[in-house]
Design a protein around this motif. Structure first.
Motif, mmCIF file in Angstrom:
data_model
loop_
_atom_site.group_PDB
_atom_site.id
_atom_site.type_symbol
_atom_site.label_atom_id
_atom_site.label_comp_id
_atom_site.label_asym_id
_atom_site.label_seq_id
_atom_site.Cartn_x
_atom_site.Cartn_y
_atom_site.Cartn_z
ATOM 1 N N ASP A 1 -61.666 -33.679 -22.644
ATOM 2 C CA ASP A 1 -61.153 -33.970 -21.309
ATOM 3 C C ASP A 1 -62.004 -33.226 -20.280
ATOM 4 N N SER A 2 -62.832 -33.951 -19.543
ATOM 5 C CA SER A 2 -63.723 -33.340 -18.555
ATOM 6 C C SER A 2 -63.101 -33.246 -17.179
ATOM 7 N N THR A 3 -61.814 -33.577 -17.061
ATOM 8 C CA THR A 3 -61.135 -33.460 -15.768
ATOM 9 C C THR A 3 -60.470 -32.100 -15.610
ATOM 10 N N LYS A 4 -60.446 -31.296 -16.674
ATOM 11 C CA LYS A 4 -59.739 -30.026 -16.636
ATOM 12 C C LYS A 4 -60.621 -28.910 -17.178
ATOM 13 N N GLN A 5 -60.329 -27.697 -16.718
ATOM 14 C CA GLN A 5 -61.019 -26.519 -17.246
ATOM 15 C C GLN A 5 -60.761 -26.361 -18.738
ATOM 16 N N GLU A 6 -59.578 -26.768 -19.198
ATOM 17 C CA GLU A 6 -59.236 -26.627 -20.608
ATOM 18 C C GLU A 6 -60.176 -27.412 -21.506
ATOM 19 N N SER B 1 -59.387 -29.705 -27.801
ATOM 20 C CA SER B 1 -59.152 -30.849 -28.684
ATOM 21 C C SER B 1 -60.156 -31.958 -28.417
ATOM 22 N N LEU B 2 -60.477 -32.673 -29.482
ATOM 23 C CA LEU B 2 -61.311 -33.867 -29.374
ATOM 24 C C LEU B 2 -60.423 -35.102 -29.288
ATOM 25 N N MET B 3 -60.979 -36.144 -28.690
ATOM 26 C CA MET B 3 -60.232 -37.395 -28.601
ATOM 27 C C MET B 3 -61.216 -38.545 -28.534
ATOM 28 N N VAL B 4 -60.732 -39.740 -28.802
ATOM 29 C CA VAL B 4 -61.509 -40.950 -28.555
ATOM 30 C C VAL B 4 -60.831 -41.704 -27.426
ATOM 31 N N ALA B 5 -61.631 -42.220 -26.506
ATOM 32 C CA ALA B 5 -61.102 -42.905 -25.332
ATOM 33 C C ALA B 5 -62.062 -44.012 -24.943
#
Length: 979
Positions: free
Chosen positions: A686-691, A698-702
């Motif tokens: 998630d590149s929208t958050k500092q986390e 965590s990794l994800m597919v989108a």
């Protein structure tokens, strides 16, 4: 480094280059050329000035222009009724009559941005003996040698502080008169006062060698965008506006917070000495971190510097001096330890001021650590120190006319491909009671697992990594050419303090090298080229030099080849520089095809700060993966990357299908890849958050978004420990966070990069190197399972039924223990005992005590020291359930972090860690990054498989470097991809 003094001394270096045998400059006109030989300032005398201020503290008298101190200055009277009008003048006795005076150099006042600097001027000379005394100088006959005007420059411009050299036809002279007909202030306005920091003069000797031609002035319509492989896309003077006395070092903390560090340690009693931190989402949007900047020693590092290891060895300058302390130290870099989250950095020290009654000091490099994310710091020890003495006035160590400045100005590169820190640093050769003349570049490395500690560093010398970081010998690294294929100065041509003559004379006689073109080089890895690139400070400090770029495919061999420069699109003196990836604006370690190069001080047009947007070209970019194939991604324990049952999460598993665990790599033509599932979803964070930048994100597919840096990945093949050759294992580095894709059993995420195992790490669950060192295998469909044709024969019991007279499966056999109970005489396995080690840090050859408590009396346990297993022995617990072992560390035991394992069938394995340092720092044996072992990816590819072994090879670069003319040059490469 102090930027005011640095600008002046850098310009002094440029002037010195002109007056050396290699520095040739046209004197006036025609086809006659001259080289300039600097006269001895110590033999000169100030005869008279028309006016002297008496309210400038220690400054004011004309004698100060001959004190070799660029921070003192002559100043004319300006207060009230005592103000003297223009023109102003002064007269200097050269100390001897010369037949060929040809140059006068004026160093402007370095404070107030050059208030009172010269505008219109006249230079006159005299051989009349009346010019030698103040009482008769007005009657002496002077003749004009030169006249002209020095432009004012911009308001509050560092160009105001640059040395001004005036050349004229060689002539007889004993005295020189400098007349100020107009002057300029720091705000570029006309003034009445005159000032000057230093006066120097040089004789002119004819030569047949013409100077290098001046580059053509750029025009709006015709402008060279750079030569060779480098192109300047744009010059930006508005984005970067916060320079300090070090480069701004970008880094991301364990929680995903982006920061940068810069520092200053100025010399005056009331001047700033601080380490400052800034935070924000990216380099374009940063604000001061007031909590950090006001914590501990950060707002004032004076005491920290003075009680540091270097500070304790330092001494104060004799008498009155502009140096208010015995040591000034700057934190240059930050590395975040993946075991603990602690911050480490290299410390640049400037200590023992005026070691030979001059205006300079010594340099050395220590390391610092913070256990609370920058709030407080300690400096435990040295990292890299001079091979020569750093004792004040050590004439025995420096019996000649010169001395060695020491080792400083480090630029750190953390190379997880090889497992080493690389520190590029500089030294200088100084004329005693004079100034620095030649600038040399060196490099040292240390295993990252050693965490910068004393004794882990080794210097590059004579083509080997064998000299210790503490007092070891060091080679001057220079570009590879046909005449010098090694990339370093031959050892018989290196500096020797016993050689006679000034630094200029030694250079002209070939007794030591001149200034290295690689001086104070910072580097990055360019994923588009598959090479490391570097940008040094140019030898030419006039502010009119193009920024040069060099590249190598192997940090183990340090063979740097020039690949291009910025042409007339960007010219500067360029002191403090660093790279940044354009896409994420946070990562300085890996960049793509397009990237930024920042500058603080000495920038284009005299600016204090700017940046250039650059791009690189290649006919065949480095593409280590075949984008037409489908792959599985596995870690060193055999766990593979797969999509979770929810269809969006990403986990680890041992059996994958084409639907959930087969991946395609799509090249983006900028050095990065997209990693896609078979239904076109993109792997990322998630590149929208500092986390999304935090450890263990965590990794994800989108859905695929080509512009989303969270879905972009750099492929970083590992390199062999000794040779630096590219291996077949790799890391996948997320472009948004700079973290590595890691798989730990059933979990998958992004983790801080590491090249060693540390099972006790508490800040990440990915504690093994094998979690993130990956292998790609071409996906193949599994063979279909054969149908079950085995049928029970007649009159035989069915497979799921017990045979006659046999106990049922759920019942124990007669006289046998139940399945959930231990067999007779089988010991019950206890939990791991407590292990303590008497010393956290122990030197080679010393002893430590290993204490094991909580063991059942009489139990036997084996004690083994890792990383390379060393069996200490087997021991029996006493009646108190304790084992105490005294172990002597072998003298050749590798420095670094090690783990004690206590093994027994009676309990779970217990562990404890300790650190070994080199006892004799003159001969350290640093810890070595681990080679691939069992449990890591198979580095032997199948037929036709494997990562590319290199990007652009150095031999190819060397050949190409002879052809780098214009903007259209591209480099050929050899690629080897997965098939």
């Amino acid at each position: 480094m102090k930027y005011r003094a640095r600008w002046g001394t850098a310009c002094a270096m440029f002037t010195a280059a002109l007056v050396s045998a290699a520095g040739i400059t046209p004197a006036y006109a025609g086809d006659v050329y001259y080289k300039y030989m600097l006269m001895d300032q110590k033999q000169m005398a100030a005869i008279k000035a028309d006016s002297t201020a008496n309210n400038e503290g220690k400054n004011g008298p004309i004698e100060l222009v001959l004190d070799n101190d660029r921070d003192s200055y002559w100043h004319t009277a300006y207060s009230g009724s005592g103000k003297d009008p223009l023109p102003h003048y002064f007269v200097i006795d050269l100390g001897t009559k010369v037949e060929n005076l040809g140059q006068v150099t004026l160093t402007p006042r370095q404070s107030s941005n050059g208030s009172g600097r010269i505008g219109k001027y006249v230079i006159e000379t005299s051989v009349d003996n009346k010019c030698l005394a103040e009482s008769t100088v007005e009657q002496a006959e002077f003749t004009e040698a030169a006249h002209g005007e020095k432009a004012s420059g911009k308001a509050y411009d560092s160009a105001n502080l640059v040395d001004f050299s005036i050349n004229f036809a060689p002539r007889e002279a004993r005295c020189v008169k400098v007349i100020y007909q107009s002057t300029w202030g720091g705000d570029a306005s006309a003034e009445e006062v005159a000032t000057l920091a230093e006066f120097n003069a040089a004789t002119a000797v004819k030569t047949d060698t013409p100077p290098a031609p001046e580059p053509p002035a750029p025009t709006p319509d015709v402008k060279n965008k750079g030569t060779g492989i480098i192109t300047v896309e744009s010059h930006d003077t508005t984005t970067w506006k916060n320079p300090s006395d070090t480069p701004a070092w970008p880094f991301i903390d364990k929680d995903g917070q982006f920061r940068y560090l810069h520092a200053a340690a100025l010399y005056g009693a009331d001047q700033p000495r601080h380490w400052q931190f800034f935070s924000g989402p990216d380099m374009d949007n940063m604000v001061p971190d007031q909590e950090l900047n006001n914590s501990g020693t950060n707002p004032d590092t004076t005491r920290l510097c003075n009680i540091s290891p270097t500070g304790k060895e330092s001494t104060m300058a004799p008498g009155k001096s502009r140096y208010s302390q015995k040591n000034f130290c700057d934190l240059i870099n930050i590395w975040v330890d993946p075991d603990t989250g602690d911050w480490y950095g290299l410390v640049h020290n400037e200590f023992t001021p005026q070691p030979f009654d001059d205006g300079l000091h010594y340099d050395s490099i220590d390391y610092a650590v913070s256990h609370d994310q920058g709030k407080s710091w300690e400096i435990p020890g040295h990292a890299i120190t001079s091979p020569y003495s750093t004792v004040r006035g050590d004439e025995a160590a420096f019996p000649g006319n010169t001395y060695y400045y020491g080792d400083g100005d480090p630029r750190l590169y953390v190379d997880y491909r090889s497992g080493y820190f690389y520190a590029f640093y500089g030294s200088r050769i100084v004329n005693k009671r004079g100034t620095w003349i030649t600038f040399h570049e060196h490099v040292a490395r240390a295993p990252i697992s050693g965490k910068m500690k004393t004794g882990t560093w080794q210097k590059w010398y004579n083509g080997k990594w064998e000299e210790p970081g503490i007092k070891g010998k060091e080679s001057n690294i220079i570009p590879v050419t046909e005449d010098n294929p090694t990339g370093y100065t031959p050892i018989d041509k290196e500096y020797n303090p016993k050689n006679p003559g000034t630094a200029q004379e030694q250079v002209s006689k070939g007794l030591m090298p001149g200034t290295s073109p690689l001086f104070v080089m910072d580097i990055t890895y360019n994923a588009y080229l598959g090479m490391y690139i570097g940008q040094p400070q140019h030898k030419d400090q006039s502010g009119k030099a193009s920024q040069e770029y060099y590249a190598t495919d192997n940090l183990a061999t340090q063979k740097w080849v020039k690949i291009g420069d910025t042409g007339d699109a960007y010219q500067s003196a360029s002191w403090y520089r660093w790279f940044l990836d354009t896409a994420n604006k946070t990562n300085t370690t890996i960049v793509g095809k397009n990237f930024r190069a920042y500058c603080s001080f000495g920038c284009m047009d005299g600016n204090y700060s700017d940046l250039i947007n650059l791009s690189v070209a290649a006919d065949e970019p480095y593409e280590p993966v075949d984008a037409s194939k489908i792959y599985t991604i596995a870690n060193g324990q055999g766990a593979m990357l797969m999509i979770g049952e929810d269809g969006t999460s990403v986990v680890g598993g041992t059996k994958v299908t084409k639907t959930n665990g087969a991946w395609t790599f799509k090249y983006r033509d900028d050095g990065s890849y997209l990693i896609l599932s078979q239904d076109g979803k993109a792997l990322g964070v998630d590149s929208t958050k500092q986390e999304g930048r935090a450890w263990d994100a965590s990794l994800m597919v989108a859905d695929l978004d080509d512009t989303n840096v969270g879905q972009q990945w750099f492929i970083m093949p590992t390199t062999e420990l000794i040779t630096g050759d590219v291996q077949d294992s790799l890391r996948l580095i997320n472009r948004y966070s700079g973290l590595a894709l890691a798989i730990n059993g059933e979990a998958a995420g992004t983790a801080p990069q590491r090249t060693w195992d540390h099972e006790d790490a508490t800040v990440t669950k990915y504690t093994a190197e094998g979690h993130q060192v990956l292998a790609l295998e071409e996906y193949t469909e599994p063979a279909p399972e054969k149908p079950d044709t085995d049928q029970p024969k007649p009159d035989q019991p069915k497979p799921d039924q017990p045979k006659p007279d046999q106990p049922k499966p759920d019942q124990p056999k007669p006289d046998q223990p139940k399945p959930d109970q231990p067999k007779p005489d089988q010991p019950i396995v206890d939990k791991a005992p407590d292990v303590k080690i008497s010393k956290e840090t122990v030197a080679q050859g010393d002893s430590l005590i290993i204490t094991i408590a909580g063991v059942k009396p009489g139990t036997e346990a084996e004690v083994v020291v890792h990383s390379d297993p060393v069996k200490v022995g087997s021991f029996i617990a006493n009646e108190k359930g304790m084992i105490e072992v005294t172990w002597s560390v072998p003298e050749n035991f590798a420095p670094g972090t090690h783990t004690v394992h206590v093994n027994s069938p009676a309990f779970d394995t217990a562990k404890a860690t300790f650190t070994v340092i080199a006892q004799d720092v003159k001969q350290p044996t640093p810890p070595q990054p681990k080679q691939p072992q069992s449990g890591k990816p198979d580095v032997q590819p199948k037929s036709g498989q494997g990562l590319a072994k290199t990007g652009v090879a150095v031999p190819g670069l060397l050949m190409a470097s002879t052809l780098l003319v214009g903007c259209g040059i591209v480099l050929h490469r050899r690629n080897k991809r997965y098939v």
